[in-house]
Design an enzyme around this catalytic site. Structure first.
Site, PDB file in Angstrom:
ATOM      1  N   CYS A   5       0.817  -1.210   0.000  1.00  0.00           N
ATOM      2  CA  CYS A   5       0.000   0.000   0.000  1.00  0.00           C
ATOM      3  C   CYS A   5       0.855   1.266   0.000  1.00  0.00           C
ATOM      4  O   CYS A   5       0.401   2.331  -0.387  1.00  0.00           O
ATOM      5  CB  CYS A   5      -0.962   0.003   1.169  1.00  0.00           C
ATOM      6  SG  CYS A   5      -0.189  -0.383   2.717  1.00  0.00           S
ATOM      7  N   HIS A  12      19.032   0.651  -2.265  1.00  0.00           N
ATOM      8  CA  HIS A  12      17.648   1.020  -1.972  1.00  0.00           C
ATOM      9  C   HIS A  12      16.856  -0.190  -1.457  1.00  0.00           C
ATOM     10  O   HIS A  12      16.153  -0.105  -0.454  1.00  0.00           O
ATOM     11  CB  HIS A  12      16.984   1.607  -3.210  1.00  0.00           C
ATOM     12  CG  HIS A  12      15.555   1.979  -2.971  1.00  0.00           C
ATOM     13  ND1 HIS A  12      15.201   3.128  -2.294  1.00  0.00           N
ATOM     14  CD2 HIS A  12      14.395   1.341  -3.256  1.00  0.00           C
ATOM     15  CE1 HIS A  12      13.885   3.178  -2.183  1.00  0.00           C
ATOM     16  NE2 HIS A  12      13.378   2.107  -2.768  1.00  0.00           N
ATOM     17  N   SER A  50      10.662   2.745   5.586  1.00  0.00           N
ATOM     18  CA  SER A  50       9.209   2.649   5.772  1.00  0.00           C
ATOM     19  C   SER A  50       8.620   3.937   6.321  1.00  0.00           C
ATOM     20  O   SER A  50       9.337   4.766   6.877  1.00  0.00           O
ATOM     21  CB  SER A  50       8.883   1.516   6.742  1.00  0.00           C
ATOM     22  OG  SER A  50       9.309   0.301   6.216  1.00  0.00           O
TER      23      SER A  50
END
Lengths: 274, 422
Positions: B50, B99, B109
């Site tokens: 998401c 990355h 995050s």
């Protein structure tokens, strides 16, 4: 055997220092992988310390309770033993650092200044006295450990109550566990103090012939004993617990500390040997 | 290293765009097919959650273009009109690996140290593996990423401490009580955070859960979802004395638990601690209740205080994690460097020569002085002949992008145990 005693005398502060380092690491960095190693090392240190005390007893006979520096190594031993018992029972590994700081300090001072024995006052050359002093020391150290857990309880209590979530909050176990550790340790200490009092009362007429029941030392000791007895009984009967009873354990220890230092040095008529 | 990646996350694109770029499991099937067949990538892994959509590919060094990856995403999702190129970051080789490792470690995050992301990366990789779109480079890359994720969790405290209101409440309960299975909790109101807190308490094994709300129906619905027992709202005060944890998240204009009420409750409880979590706004519980020695009253601000402290502790761990990432990056590139042709040929030759010499030395005394030179010569010839064909094939394919030379070298290093030399 002389050499063994000398080697152990040097080794013991190093062992306690090592333990302190391991427990400190686990408190500040929460390294749980070392939990098992810590407990094993603690048990080994206690065992080596016991050997040291036994060797000293055999070598110098009477037991090592005749000079302040001998007493100090016995206190260090008692603290480590009492804490080992608590750790094994409660399986809480995070608080060892606090208990081992006094053990380490006592052992360092003792190791630095302890001497081989010369003259020992005749009144101290008694096995009954050895028993009395050992259980008294075990009792006092256990109530000291109990008070230490009590203080940790009060610190965590204050942290939670006042929304001040410090490192104490992060690393300490919960309030219920701290309270039960404080209780267990105090109970353990109470039992040994009771034994010490009984043995002392048996030894007193043997050593001095005449008994001083009004001696401040005796009165002080009985007062402390009563304080703890009331505390422990009210926990059982009246369901007292939480902050109130912890405050009682801590204040009991403060009174006891006062009794073994101040009263002993200034008021006691017979309980002075050094 | 022909590793090429493109991605978008909570820092580069607004949520309505991220939603549109999300690949469902069903869409992934066709997507992988297109990446390999239509766009000609050799390997590909798509991570889509998401908060981020990222694609890691191994491309042909002569034809690779970031534009292909951008086109692929916007065409596949039909979002070309409103997806701007600046919503994406593009990385190559070590940048792409770096990355991915940052994402796997949790420091990229939205909530630093989020532990879910590693599981999501694993799922994405295994999904790609099933579709046979992973290869020798993505295999190595992702397994290194998993190791980064694992190491950050065991060697640092990035995932420690609660960072949501509901977890902070449960963490606090665990600092007061030793055994939640012997405790009883009361949830007042049916708000979302209250429900989440009750759910976490359930998962931590709370002994009993009571639920009360002004409308009984909502309590019943909640009990059906997470378990527990419904208590009538009119009677909740009677239950208060028997509960150890109270979570209150009702919307009310005045305090529903007032300090004088606590007098009777605490009389009944003695010194038993009572933990009250007041997440109602405005507050449901009179702050004066905290004056009772064994009442621990915490509102949303004090829980937020825990979260802030935990977050700043997590942030303090980032340098340690960056060190881990650097170590793993170095390892990855050392491995990649070893895949060059010449070192592999010389390693292989050395290994054969080592075996030959050892065997000759062991048995040389069985031969006459005169024959010994011959033995040397013959064994050398055998080794040369054994190595001739594989070496020639490797050399011929070198530089030809159509041939998976690197993959062959990787296999040879694995087969002959040359990887230990890396």
């Amino acid at each position: 055997m002389d050499t063994i005693v000398d080697i152990l005398n040097i080794l013991l502060p190093l062992l306690y220092g090592g333990l302190l380092y391991l427990y400190g690491q686990s408190f500040f960095k929460s390294v749980s992988r070392t939990n098992k190693i810590k407990t094993v090392m603690l048990a080994a240190t206690v065992l080596i310390h016991l050997m040291y005390l036994l060797f000293r007893t055999v070598l110098f006979n009477p037991p090592p309770i005749t000079t302040p520096f001998e007493i100090m190594t016995v206190i260090a031993f008692c603290i480590a033993l009492a804490y080992l018992y608590i750790e094994v029972i409660s399986k809480v590994h995070g608080t060892g650092m606090f208990v081992l700081i006094p053990a380490f300090l006592f052992q360092v001072i003792s190791s630095l200044f302890i001497r081989d024995l010369g003259q020992v006052p005749e009144v101290l050359q008694s096995n009954l006295l050895g028993f009395h002093v050992t259980s008294a020391l075990l009792g006092y150290t256990a109530i000291a450990v109990g008070a230490m857990y009590g203080i940790l309880y009060l610190m965590l209590y204050h942290d939670i109550k006042s929304n001040h979530f410090s490192v104490i909050y992060k690393r300490l176990p919960n309030l219920e566990i701290l309270e039960s550790m404080s209780f267990r340790s105090t109970l353990f200490g109470f039992i040994f103090l009771s034994i010490a009092i009984v043995v002392g009362l048996i030894w007193l007429p043997i050593a001095f012939g005449q008994i001083f029941y009004s001696d401040p030392k005796l009165i002080g000791t009985m007062f402390i004993w009563m304080l703890y007895a009331v505390g422990l009984v009210s926990k059982k009967l009246a369901g007292w617990h939480g902050r109130k009873i912890v405050v009682l354990y801590v204040s009991g220890f403060i009174v006891a500390l006062f009794s073994i230092t101040f009263v002993n040095f200034f008021f006691s008529s017979f309980h002075q040997f050094y | 290293m022909n590793l090429l990646s493109i991605g978008t996350n909570h820092r580069t694109a607004p949520v309505d765009i991220r939603e549109q770029l999300y690949f469902t499991e069903k869409e992934l099937d066709g997507a992988y097919n297109a990446l390999l067949k239509k766009y000609g990538f050799k390997e590909a892994v798509i991570i889509s959650t998401c908060n981020r959509t990222e694609i890691y590919t191994v491309a042909d060094p002569f034809t690779m273009r970031y534009g292909d990856l951008f086109d692929f995403i916007v065409d596949r999702k039909g979002t070309r009109e409103f997806t701007k190129p600046e919503y994406f970051y593009r990385q190559f080789a070590s940048g792409a690996a770096n990355h991915l490792f940052r994402v796997a470690s949790g420091i990229d995050s939205m909530i630093i140290g989020d532990i879910q992301i590693l599981a999501q990366i694993k799922d994405a990789y295994y999904n790609a593996e099933q579709k046979k779109t992973t290869g020798f480079l993505t295999n190595r890359l992702f397994h290194t990423a998993f190791r980064v994720g694992k190491r950050t969790r065991t060697e640092t405290e990035i995932g420690e401490g609660a960072v949501s209101i509901s977890y902070a409440a449960v963490e606090l309960a665990n600092k007061i009580f030793a055994d939640l299975s012997k405790k009883r909790a009361l949830l007042i109101g049916a708000g979302e955070t209250g429900e989440l807190t009750a759910k976490h308490l359930k998962s931590k094994g709370i002994g009993e859960l009571l639920v009360t709300n002004r409308t009984r129906k909502r309590s019943e619905e909640l009990v059906n979802r997470i378990g527990g027992r419904v208590v009538e709202f009119e009677h909740f005060l009677e239950e208060l004395g028997k509960c150890d944890i109270v979570i209150s998240s009702i919307s009310a204009d005045e305090h529903i638990i007032k300090a004088p009420m606590m007098h009777d409750v605490m009389k009944r409880r003695g010194a038993e601690p009572l933990f009250i979590i007041d997440i109602g706004v405005p507050r449901n519980v009179d702050p004066a209740c905290n004056k009772y020695e064994s009442v621990f009253l915490h509102d949303i601000d004090s829980l937020q205080n825990i979260i802030d402290k935990n977050l700043s502790k997590r942030k303090a761990e980032i340098p340690k994690i960056e060190k881990i990432i650097l170590e793993e990056l170095q390892g990855l590139f050392q491995w990649y460097k070893s895949l060059q042709l010449n070192p592999t040929i010389s390693d292989l030759r050395q290994m054969f020569e080592f075996i030959r010499e050892a065997e000759v030395e062991k048995h040389i005394n069985r031969f006459n002085e005169a024959d010994r030179e011959m033995v040397e010569l013959v064994t050398k010839r055998i080794v040369n002949k054994l190595l001739h064909t594989p070496m020639t094939t490797l050399r011929m394919s070198n530089g030809d992008p159509q041939d998976d030379t690197l993959s062959h070298i990787s296999s040879i290093r694995k087969l002959f145990g040359l990887e230990r030399k890396e």
